[in-house]
Design a protein around this motif. Sequence first.
Motif, PDB file in Angstrom:
ATOM      1  N   MET A  77      29.171  41.212  15.657  1.00 18.84           N
ATOM      2  CA  MET A  77      30.532  41.218  15.100  1.00 18.84           C
ATOM      3  C   MET A  77      30.633  40.297  13.887  1.00 18.84           C
ATOM      4  SD  MET A  77      32.762  41.093  18.626  1.00 18.84           S
ATOM      5  CE  MET A  77      34.418  41.269  17.943  1.00 18.84           C
ATOM      6  N   SER A 106      30.459  39.425   8.507  1.00 19.54           N
ATOM      7  CA  SER A 106      31.555  38.617   7.982  1.00 19.54           C
ATOM      8  C   SER A 106      31.005  37.587   6.995  1.00 19.54           C
ATOM      9  CB  SER A 106      32.298  37.919   9.126  1.00 19.54           C
ATOM     10  OG  SER A 106      31.482  36.915   9.674  1.00 19.54           O
ATOM     11  N   GLU A 108      37.145  38.458  16.707  1.00 18.96           N
ATOM     12  CA  GLU A 108      38.033  39.213  15.837  1.00 18.96           C
ATOM     13  C   GLU A 108      39.096  38.296  15.210  1.00 18.96           C
ATOM     14  OE1 GLU A 108      39.362  42.918  17.661  1.00 18.96           O
ATOM     15  OE2 GLU A 108      41.055  42.879  16.265  1.00 18.96           O
ATOM     16  N   TYR A 109      39.685  37.458  16.054  1.00 20.31           N
ATOM     17  CA  TYR A 109      40.676  36.498  15.553  1.00 20.31           C
ATOM     18  C   TYR A 109      40.037  35.571  14.519  1.00 20.31           C
ATOM     19  CZ  TYR A 109      44.149  32.783  15.415  1.00 20.31           C
ATOM     20  OH  TYR A 109      45.071  31.862  14.989  1.00 20.31           O
ATOM     21  N   SER A 132      32.452  36.878  21.697  1.00 17.80           N
ATOM     22  CA  SER A 132      32.837  38.240  21.313  1.00 17.80           C
ATOM     23  C   SER A 132      34.277  38.533  21.726  1.00 17.80           C
ATOM     24  CB  SER A 132      31.879  39.251  21.930  1.00 17.80           C
ATOM     25  OG  SER A 132      31.824  39.085  23.333  1.00 17.80           O
ATOM     26  N   GLU A 133      34.707  37.978  22.862  1.00 19.24           N
ATOM     27  CA  GLU A 133      36.074  38.164  23.368  1.00 19.24           C
ATOM     28  C   GLU A 133      36.724  36.781  23.503  1.00 19.24           C
ATOM     29  OE1 GLU A 133      37.298  41.171  24.053  1.00 19.24           O
ATOM     30  OE2 GLU A 133      35.389  42.174  23.577  1.00 19.24           O
ATOM     31  N   ILE A 153      37.459  36.068  12.614  1.00 20.79           N
ATOM     32  CA  ILE A 153      37.153  36.771  11.359  1.00 20.79           C
ATOM     33  C   ILE A 153      38.429  36.959  10.529  1.00 20.79           C
ATOM     34  CG2 ILE A 153      36.423  39.026  10.415  1.00 20.79           C
ATOM     35  CD1 ILE A 153      34.434  39.113  12.866  1.00 20.79           C
ATOM     36  N   ASN A 154      39.525  37.302  11.192  1.00 21.45           N
ATOM     37  CA  ASN A 154      40.764  37.593  10.461  1.00 21.45           C
ATOM     38  C   ASN A 154      41.535  36.363  10.014  1.00 21.45           C
ATOM     39  OD1 ASN A 154      40.327  40.338  10.700  1.00 21.45           O
ATOM     40  ND2 ASN A 154      41.406  40.451  12.668  1.00 21.45           N
TER      41      ASN A 154
END
Lengths: 257, 303
Positions: free
Chosen positions: B116, B120, B81-82, B51-52, B84-85
Amino acid sequence: MKKIEYAEILINDKIADDIYSMTLFSPFIAKEAKAGQFVEVYTGLGEHILPRPISISEIDSQNGKITLVYQIVGKGTEYFSKCPIGDLIKIMGPCGNGFEIKKNAKKHILVGGGIGIPPLVQLCRDIKGKAVVFLGAKSNPVLTDKFRKLGAEVYIASDDGSIGFKGNVVELMKEIKPEGDMVYSCGPKIMLKFLAQWAKENNIPVQVSMEERMACGIGACVGCAVKIRKKGESDWQNLKVCKDGPVFMGDEVMWDE
Amino acid sequence: MSNINTEVNICGVVMKNPVTTASGTFGSGREFSEFVDLNKLGAVTVKGVASEPWKGNNAPRIAEVYGGMLNSVGLQNPGAEYFINNDIPFLRQFDTKIIVNICGHSIEEYCKAAEMLSDSDVDLFELNISCPNVSQGGITFGTVPSMAEKVVSEVKKHCKKPLIVKLTPNVTDITEIARAAVSGGADGLSLINTLLGMKIDIKRRKPVLFNKVGGFSGPAVKPVAVRMVYQVCKAVDVPVIGMGGISNYEDAIEFIMAGATAVAVGTANFNNPFATAEVVEGIEKYMIENSIKDLSEIRGIID
């Protein structure tokens, strides 16, 4: 762009105790490579699952040749030392970022220790402007004549005093007090650490080529970590020697972690 | 080619062939795409995502051993997050399925990562409850059956994709953990993760790895992996992704005969960046030469 080549061994000579110079016909890598990059060399033996990262010492792109100067440190490099001329050896490259030659610099300082000296040969050749070179080793630094032939000002140090200054290269630099616009270096971590300190005190930026045990060599496995604190960032991160390096800025490496 | 069918179905997701990558050996495919056409692979299983961001362990993290290697990377990753992007858009350029490996230190962290990533564009989740290189979480969940069942059932509540659970071989009886994961709701299983190993530098009188111990992988572990895949396939009814020392198509066929639906190429990628594509081609050739129309004809044929 990296490729795997089966390179013909043109030369594989012993140049010092446990140190060999291997010239390969490897046209793609010779065309693409720059100073400070390395190749992954495979033994092809089942027990050696991992390639050996070896820095490129000289690049002859016109004739498709590269030269690797390597030290026997284990069974893989021992195997390379016994490979006969004419054999094909599997290599991948060019890997890593290489040195960034500072443009419009009047004077460059090159510092090599032990088996960290070889990649500085090609760098010295590529540099325009004056080069001051400091080379050190336990007893006898290799390839010193290569730098002299390139017209560099060469200073030698040896730990045991058998040649040149008795002591390490950084101690020698403290005596010579060289001036320059950029320091480029490769060698043992302890040497690079003291060099980075010297460079900071003298307010000269320093590029350090690091070494770490690695697996893939292309940035996928994240095996070869080095702790880096980028300028202006509060937190550090583990970067990859094989892909983000091997050359880092000396003031960004967290030497004592 | 036309009369063979290499497709396999993993938990409702159809892979064009049974070959994927072992998590952690292939990044998110970017680096290896210089060597391998990712369109050729049935799926890309990416390096563990938390997650992080995780910083991983101190170096040295790698040691070579006879016929294999040890690693103690410690699941360094830039976070969900990274991923996914950056990595999903990259992988979606290719016609291959995406299996995202999820790691965590606690049930909460696993669930958060699953949440998270659930919305996606990935195809399957692989829950990593078997990494030997993280001190909390990771392997603890993979060695105690009741813990395995609990973490799987909790993550299952937060995940909208089929859930594969990756098992560790570092247990007395892997079928116990396999059954626990399935009763927790696992849609499939993957095995084996690395075997816990150690190497000592006798000159320095110190372990080679900073972490002292690390995960052992490579061709040398293959017999252990084939045995465990065989045992697990006999014990449970969900599809299995088999891995552990696969370097060529012959190895892959062994796992399929042991009962695996799909196979993953791991450490071999370091020795031969073309390994995944070569396994795909080798399986096709083997099927043609042996008049096998569909891999179901040989899957689990060992009694």
